[in-house]
Design a protein around this motif. Structure first.
Motif, PDB file in Angstrom:
ATOM      1  N   HIS A 137      45.287 -19.762  15.096  1.00 56.85           N
ATOM      2  CA  HIS A 137      44.196 -20.148  14.212  1.00 56.85           C
ATOM      3  C   HIS A 137      44.197 -19.342  12.916  1.00 56.85           C
ATOM      4  O   HIS A 137      43.782 -19.831  11.871  1.00 56.85           O
ATOM      5  N   ARG A 199      45.801 -15.709  27.407  1.00 49.39           N
ATOM      6  CA  ARG A 199      44.654 -16.616  27.550  1.00 49.39           C
ATOM      7  C   ARG A 199      45.157 -18.059  27.560  1.00 49.39           C
ATOM      8  O   ARG A 199      46.260 -18.340  27.074  1.00 49.39           O
ATOM      9  N   CYS A 234      34.316 -11.673  24.000  1.00 47.24           N
ATOM     10  CA  CYS A 234      32.951 -11.836  23.509  1.00 47.24           C
ATOM     11  C   CYS A 234      32.185 -10.525  23.653  1.00 47.24           C
ATOM     12  O   CYS A 234      32.579  -9.630  24.394  1.00 47.24           O
ATOM     13  N   SER A 243      29.460 -14.732  20.969  1.00 48.67           N
ATOM     14  CA  SER A 243      30.785 -15.342  20.840  1.00 48.67           C
ATOM     15  C   SER A 243      31.595 -14.664  19.739  1.00 48.67           C
ATOM     16  O   SER A 243      31.074 -14.329  18.676  1.00 48.67           O
ATOM     17  N   ARG A 244      32.879 -14.469  19.999  1.00 50.53           N
ATOM     18  CA  ARG A 244      33.838 -14.011  18.987  1.00 50.53           C
ATOM     19  C   ARG A 244      34.854 -15.114  18.702  1.00 50.53           C
ATOM     20  O   ARG A 244      35.911 -14.854  18.142  1.00 50.53           O
ATOM     21  N   ALA A 245      34.569 -16.329  19.136  1.00 54.37           N
ATOM     22  CA  ALA A 245      35.519 -17.430  18.985  1.00 54.37           C
ATOM     23  C   ALA A 245      35.774 -17.717  17.514  1.00 54.37           C
ATOM     24  O   ALA A 245      34.907 -17.549  16.657  1.00 54.37           O
ATOM     25  N   SER A 246      36.991 -18.189  17.225  1.00 55.82           N
ATOM     26  CA  SER A 246      37.354 -18.522  15.844  1.00 55.82           C
ATOM     27  C   SER A 246      36.684 -19.822  15.415  1.00 55.82           C
ATOM     28  O   SER A 246      36.151 -20.595  16.231  1.00 55.82           O
ATOM     29  N   GLN A 249      38.290 -22.748  17.261  1.00 56.70           N
ATOM     30  CA  GLN A 249      37.887 -22.815  18.662  1.00 56.70           C
ATOM     31  C   GLN A 249      36.496 -23.436  18.790  1.00 56.70           C
ATOM     32  O   GLN A 249      36.264 -24.314  19.639  1.00 56.70           O
ATOM     33  N   LEU A 250      35.562 -22.984  17.959  1.00 56.82           N
ATOM     34  CA  LEU A 250      34.204 -23.517  18.009  1.00 56.82           C
ATOM     35  C   LEU A 250      34.177 -24.982  17.586  1.00 56.82           C
ATOM     36  O   LEU A 250      33.480 -25.811  18.198  1.00 56.82           O
ATOM     37  N   ALA A 265      34.310 -22.590  24.384  1.00 58.47           N
ATOM     38  CA  ALA A 265      35.218 -21.673  23.695  1.00 58.47           C
ATOM     39  C   ALA A 265      35.634 -20.549  24.630  1.00 58.47           C
ATOM     40  O   ALA A 265      34.834 -20.064  25.432  1.00 58.47           O
ATOM     41  N   ILE A 266      36.889 -20.164  24.545  1.00 64.87           N
ATOM     42  CA  ILE A 266      37.421 -19.103  25.407  1.00 64.87           C
ATOM     43  C   ILE A 266      36.775 -17.774  25.031  1.00 64.87           C
ATOM     44  O   ILE A 266      36.678 -17.424  23.850  1.00 64.87           O
ATOM     45  N   ALA A 267      36.339 -17.025  26.034  1.00 64.25           N
ATOM     46  CA  ALA A 267      35.598 -15.784  25.784  1.00 64.25           C
ATOM     47  C   ALA A 267      36.245 -14.569  26.429  1.00 64.25           C
ATOM     48  O   ALA A 267      35.659 -13.488  26.421  1.00 64.25           O
TER      49      ALA A 267
END
Length: 288
Positions: A137, A199, A234, A243-246, A249-250, A265-267
């Motif tokens: 990403h 991941r 996260c 969330s720390r998703a990009s 991802q979101l 979203a993957i956490a």
């Protein structure tokens, strides 16, 4: 049978974890291991003075955290650009008082037994992560940020070199990673540890179980799973997840949910921890 556990490693953002500890150019790498994951793995599975190896070391996160903890660190990196940055980050760490020794080699880790033949039987911990394909990403700038129409991506490619495993299809990438793990096994001391962060990913919307594929590859290389840990990406604030998703991802999760598909979203990263079999003689014999 291993019992899964959870490590709260994402309470601070990646940028916050690196600020001051790594050179600013480090943020340009498209897939960096979280420093808190690296430091916790090293502190958990090694002792001061032990040798820590990252065969795909990128900008040197594993190595930097190892020398800050008083370990000996060695890394191999295919791309000279990232290897040079790893060296610069290590010099920065030593200026900050890190006491461990370090070495970075530019080369192909599929030949790691040749590259590090002098370390055979000495490695206490291999800590690494495979690439996620030719691009990630990366960094995103919206129209609001850039003043230009559309979404602009940057820092999303490992390299332009077709020889890099990141440019191969997933089957070939996993085969190459298996070669690397087999070579690393021959460098481990008895009872040494291999820890891999990985991941799941989505390819054209399909969820790919990369952790499961890495588990199969590692076991085929003769390694034995002893721990499986969820290392959080996260943040955790009481009973709330941050969330720390990009951006992408979101965006993908929201689009899927709008279609009625329960995508989230993957956490976390899967942290797969292996060792060598009891009585393993993998370090015996000549380096090939």
């Amino acid at each position: 049978m291993t019992m899964p556990s959870v490590w709260a490693t994402g309470n601070l953002t990646s940028r916050t974890q690196r600020t001051g500890r790594y050179l600013p150019a480090s943020m340009d790498h498209p897939a960096k291991m979280l420093p808190t994951i690296a430091s916790k793995v090293i502190a958990t599975y090694t002792q001061p003075g032990d040798l820590v190896l990252d065969p795909m070391c990128g900008i040197g996160t594993t190595l930097v955290e190892a020398v800050h903890l008083g370990r000996e660190a060695v890394g191999v990196e295919y791309e000279a650009r990232w290897a040079n940055l790893a060296v610069a980050n290590l010099l920065h760490a030593h200026r900050q008082g890190a006491t461990g020794t370090s070495r970075v080699i530019v080369g192909d880790s599929r030949r790691i037994r040749v590259l590090l033949g002098d370390r055979a039987g000495r490695v206490a911990l291999v800590l690494t992560s495979p690439p996620y394909g030719s691009s990630t990403h990366g960094h995103v700038r919206s129209t609001r940020d850039s003043g230009e129409p559309g979404i602009k991506k940057s820092n999303h490619r490992y390299s332009q070199n077709p020889g890099n495993l990141a440019h191969r299809d997933l089957v070939t990438l996993m085969e190459g990673f298996g070669e690397i793990l087999t070579g690393c096994r021959h460098l481990l001391r008895p009872g040494g540890i291999v820890a891999i962060t990985i991941r799941p990913i989505r390819i054209r919307g399909e969820l790919i179980d990369l952790p499961g594929q890495v588990l199969d590859v590692a076991e085929h290389a003769g390694l034995v799973l002893i721990d499986r840990i969820a290392a959080l990406l996260c943040g955790v604030r009481g009973d709330r997840i941050v969330s720390r998703a990009s951006f992408f991802q979101l965006q993908e999760a929201r689009r899927a949910q709008a279609r009625g598909v329960p995508v989230h979203a993957i956490a976390h990263e899967d942290l797969l921890v292996f060792t060598t079999p009891a009585g393993d003689a993998a370090t015996d014999g000549d380096v090939r």
